[in-house]
Design a protein around this motif. Sequence first.
Motif, PDB file in Angstrom:
ATOM      1  N   SER A   1     -12.935  48.933 -13.558  1.00 24.74           N
ATOM      2  CA  SER A   1     -13.124  47.561 -13.135  1.00 24.74           C
ATOM      3  C   SER A   1     -13.885  47.620 -11.818  1.00 24.74           C
ATOM      4  O   SER A   1     -13.315  47.970 -10.780  1.00 24.74           O
ATOM      5  CB  SER A   1     -11.764  46.880 -12.948  1.00 24.74           C
ATOM      6  N   ILE A   2     -15.159  47.303 -11.854  1.00 23.98           N
ATOM      7  CA  ILE A   2     -15.974  47.390 -10.638  1.00 23.98           C
ATOM      8  C   ILE A   2     -15.471  46.402  -9.597  1.00 23.98           C
ATOM      9  O   ILE A   2     -15.560  46.621  -8.403  1.00 23.98           O
ATOM     10  CB  ILE A   2     -17.453  47.079 -10.974  1.00 23.98           C
ATOM     11  N   TYR A   3     -14.906  45.322 -10.067  1.00 20.53           N
ATOM     12  CA  TYR A   3     -14.406  44.261  -9.196  1.00 20.53           C
ATOM     13  C   TYR A   3     -13.284  44.769  -8.295  1.00 20.53           C
ATOM     14  O   TYR A   3     -13.217  44.454  -7.113  1.00 20.53           O
ATOM     15  CB  TYR A   3     -13.892  43.139 -10.100  1.00 20.53           C
ATOM     16  N   THR A   4     -12.401  45.576  -8.890  1.00 22.62           N
ATOM     17  CA  THR A   4     -11.243  46.037  -8.107  1.00 22.62           C
ATOM     18  C   THR A   4     -11.309  47.524  -7.757  1.00 22.62           C
ATOM     19  O   THR A   4     -10.583  47.984  -6.891  1.00 22.62           O
ATOM     20  CB  THR A   4      -9.936  45.797  -8.890  1.00 22.62           C
TER      21      THR A   4
END
Lengths: 445, 437
Positions: free
Chosen positions: B358-361
Motif C-alpha cells: 500500500s503506497i499510501y501507508t
Amino acid sequence: MAVEYLKEKLEEIRSILDNFVWIKEYQVFMQSLTNQYAKTYEKINETIQENNSIGLALRVLSTNNQLLEKSLAISELEQLNTLTEPKSTMSSREDFELPPLKEPHRSSIAGDFSNSVNLQDRPTLGIISEAEKFTDTYEMPFEHQARVSLEQKLVHNSNDITLTESTFRVNYQISTTFEVYETHFNLNRETAARNLQLNYDEIIRDLVNATISRIKSRTINLPEDACIILHPQILGILISIYYSSKFVNTEIGETIWSKNLNLYDDPHRTNGYYSTLFDDEGTLTRGKQLIADGKKLNNLTDLRSSDWQSGGNGFRMEWFQARPRSYQFPVRPAISNLVLTGGTGKGQYFTDRPGTCIVIRDAQGIPSMGSHRGQFILQVHEAEIWRNGIHEGPVKGFSLQGNLDEILTKGHLSADESVAINRLIPGSVYTGWLVIPPSTVVLRS
Amino acid sequence: MGIDFVSCVQISKESFRGICVNGEMIERETKSDWGTGFYLLHGTKDGFYSTNDFSRSNPQLVDIAQSLLKTNHQSNYPAKPIPRSVTNDIRSSGPWQQDMLEQSDEIIAGINDHLATYTDMLRYVVKIRGDDIRKSTQTSQGSSILHNSQSATLELYLNSKDNPEIELTTTIGGVQEEDFNYDLIMDRLEEQLSLLQQFDNPRQAKNGNFPVVLTPDSTYSLIHEGIGHAVEADQIITGMSFLTGKLGYKVASSELTVTDDAHLRNSGWAEYDDEGTKTKGTLIIEEGILVDYLHTRKTAEAMDTLPTGNARASSFDQVPEPRQSNIFIEPKDYDLEEMLEDIDFGYLLGPTYLASTSIYTGQIQIETQYCQKIENGELTDYMQPATMNGHALNILSNVSKIGNTISKFPTDCLKAHSRLEIGAYAPHIFVKSVNLQ
C-alpha cells in the motif's frame, strides 16, 4: 469506425488466405477499439488521450493438422502475404479441426450503433464540462475524469459464417485534489445509446453531489472491535481476481465458501456490462454455475481447454492492461458477467447494527493475485465510520489485509446487488455488500 | 504561442508467447504490432494520440494533435520540421539467435524431455516470452533516436504432487544472449528439481517476529515494492506516496544504498527513455537517506527539478509515466555464512511468490515460495511458504547486514494498468526483526 470497415478488411484477408494451398481451415477474430479519455484539474491542467487500435488474431489449421496462431496490427496486414506453413515440433492430431461456427439466434445483442456515436465531438469533454457546472459552486479544487470506448468485434470462420457485435462504454470519476475520492459511473450498451441522445445533467449532478458529501475525511485510531462492510465494487474486484487464481486450481466438489453462496457466469444478463452472444472464438455463450452452495461445481472453458469441443468463455484477454480485452492477447477462459448470490437483507441496512462498522467504499492496491491462500492487501481511499447506526463521518488512510475464502465463509452477504467494474478486470461482477465480523481482517493505519 | 514539447514514438514489435502445461502447449502465438504514439505538452495541458492504423489516420494526425491542445494559437508543429541534431542508433545482438518460435520450441522440447521422468512427482508450467523491438523516438527538442532491442523471458513453475503447497518459480532472461540460452535454462531446471526434492512434508514457519535473511529475490521485492513505487514522482505529486515530503530524511538503515540505472544491460535497459531523455543512474537511497525521486519531463517540471530519464511506456499507445528501470542494491561485506552465524533461531525467506504494497501507508506484504529454518547459525529444515508483513520503513531500518554477492535477474512490474519489464541486482540481506504470518 463502423463494422463495415472491418468487413472490408475481412475481404482483403480472405483473398490473401485463399491463395495458400496448405491452409485447410482458418478463423479470423477482428477488433476495432477507440478509447477517448479526458482529465481536468481546476480547469488548469488538462489531459486528453485518444487511442485507436485495429487488429486481428488468426487461427490457421494446415493440411497436416498443425495449428498456427498469429495476431497482427492492421498496419501489419501485409505480413499475411508471407505466412508460412507451420512446422511445429509439437505433435499433431490427425482428427483435429477447428469447430465450425453456428448461426446465432440473433445477429447481435446491441446491433451496430457505431454510426450514432460520434467521438469527434469529444463526448468526454462534454461530460466534464457538465460536471464542472456543479463543482464551480464549491471552493475547492476538483479533478474530473471521463472515458468512453467504442469496440467492434467480428469473428469469421472459413466455413463462411461471420458474427459481429458493437459495445460502447462510458466511465466517469471525480476526485478532490490530494484526497482520492472516486465514484464510478457506468452505462451499459443499451442505456449508453439512449443517454447519448440526452444531456448528462441529471447523471452528473447526482454523481458530484454524492462525492462531495463524502469529502472532509479524517484519520482515526482504528477500533479493533469494528465490523467491516465491503462495498460491492471492492468485493467484486476481489472475487474476479481470485477467480483467475485459486478458484481454478481448486478441486471440483471442494467447499470453499459459506454454504449459502452461489456463483455463476451469465453472458446473457439483461443490460450486463459484458453480455455477449458469442465469445472471441465465435462459440455461442451460455450461463454456467461455478459455485453451488459454497462448493465448486464447474470451470469456465475455451475451445482449447475443452479439447476443442465446447468452450463459450474464450476471450482474448489479459489482466491489468490498459485494454483488458484485445486482439493482441491469446484466448483464455474468462468471465463475462459473474454473479454472486445467496445473501439476505439489504446492504444499506448493514450499518444499523449495534457497535462500530467501517464501510469501505473504495480502495486500490494489488490483491495477491494467484496467491495460494486468497490473501489480499488494499489501500483504502474512501470509507465511513458508523456507531450504533449513526453515521460519524468519513475516514481515510489505512490498509486492509485479509483472506477472501475466510471473509466469504464468515461474512454475511446482502441480497441486493450492484455491478463491480474496473478497467483492470476483463469482465464484470454483480454482487451484494459483505459484512465481515470483527478480527476477520486486519486494519493498519 | 507554440507547443512546448512534442514527442513521437513509433514502435514495431515482433513477439512470441508460449505456455506449456505438463508437456502440452496451451498457447503458442506470434504477434506483430506497429503503431505510433504522439505526445504533446503545452503549459499545463498535455495531449496524447496513438494509432496502429497510421495510413488511415495520418491525414488527420496533425489536426488531432492540435485539437488535443484546445488552443487557438498557431502551432509550430509540424510546419517546422524536427531538427535532427542528435541521432543515436543503438543495436543489440540480443538473446534470440534464431527464429523466436523455433528457438522456443527447441527449449520447451528440451524441458519436456528432461521432465518426462518426473511427471509422477510434479506438475509444471513453462511460460516463454520473446520480443524483438524497433523503437524510433523523435522530439521537438531535436532528438531522433533509434533503439533496437530484444528481450526474452522464461518462467518455470514446478509444483510438487507430494507437497502441493510447494510451488517453485524461477525466471530466466534478459536482453543479451548470455542471459538466455539453452544450457543456462537446463542448468536452472536441474537446480529447481534438486531444490524441490529437499521438501519432505514441510511444516509451517512460526508466527511472530524473527530475525531473517532475505534471498536476493525477496530483497529486490522489498525494495521495489517498499521504496521503488513510492519514489515514482507521479505518486509524490498526487500525495499518494508515504514518501511524499521525505526527501533528505533517513528512511532506511545506513547500510542501504539503492540506485535506479537504465544503463545496466538487464530487462530495464534503455539508453534513452520514452520521452527521448538520456537515461542516467539515479541514486534513490544513499546510506539510508532518501535523495531523489524518479521523474518524467512533466513531473520534473512540476517539482522544479530535472527529468531522470524514467519516462517509460509499455506500448506505443501508453503515455510515458515515471517507472523504475533496473534496480541496483549495493552489495556490502558479508557472505551468507557470516549473516547466519549470529542467528540462534530465524528464517531464510526464499524467493518471492507474490508481493504487494500500500503506497499510501507503506504497508507491505511479501509471500515467499518457501522458507528455511535457521538454527544456531545453520540452515536446517525447508519449510512451507511464509508471509512477511510490516511497514516498509520499519523493515528497512532493521536491515543490519548486506551480502557481498549480487544476483542479476529479470522481473516485471505492474503499475495501475501497465506491465513493464524491470531488471534487478540484489544481494542477500539480514533483517533483525520481521513479522511472519
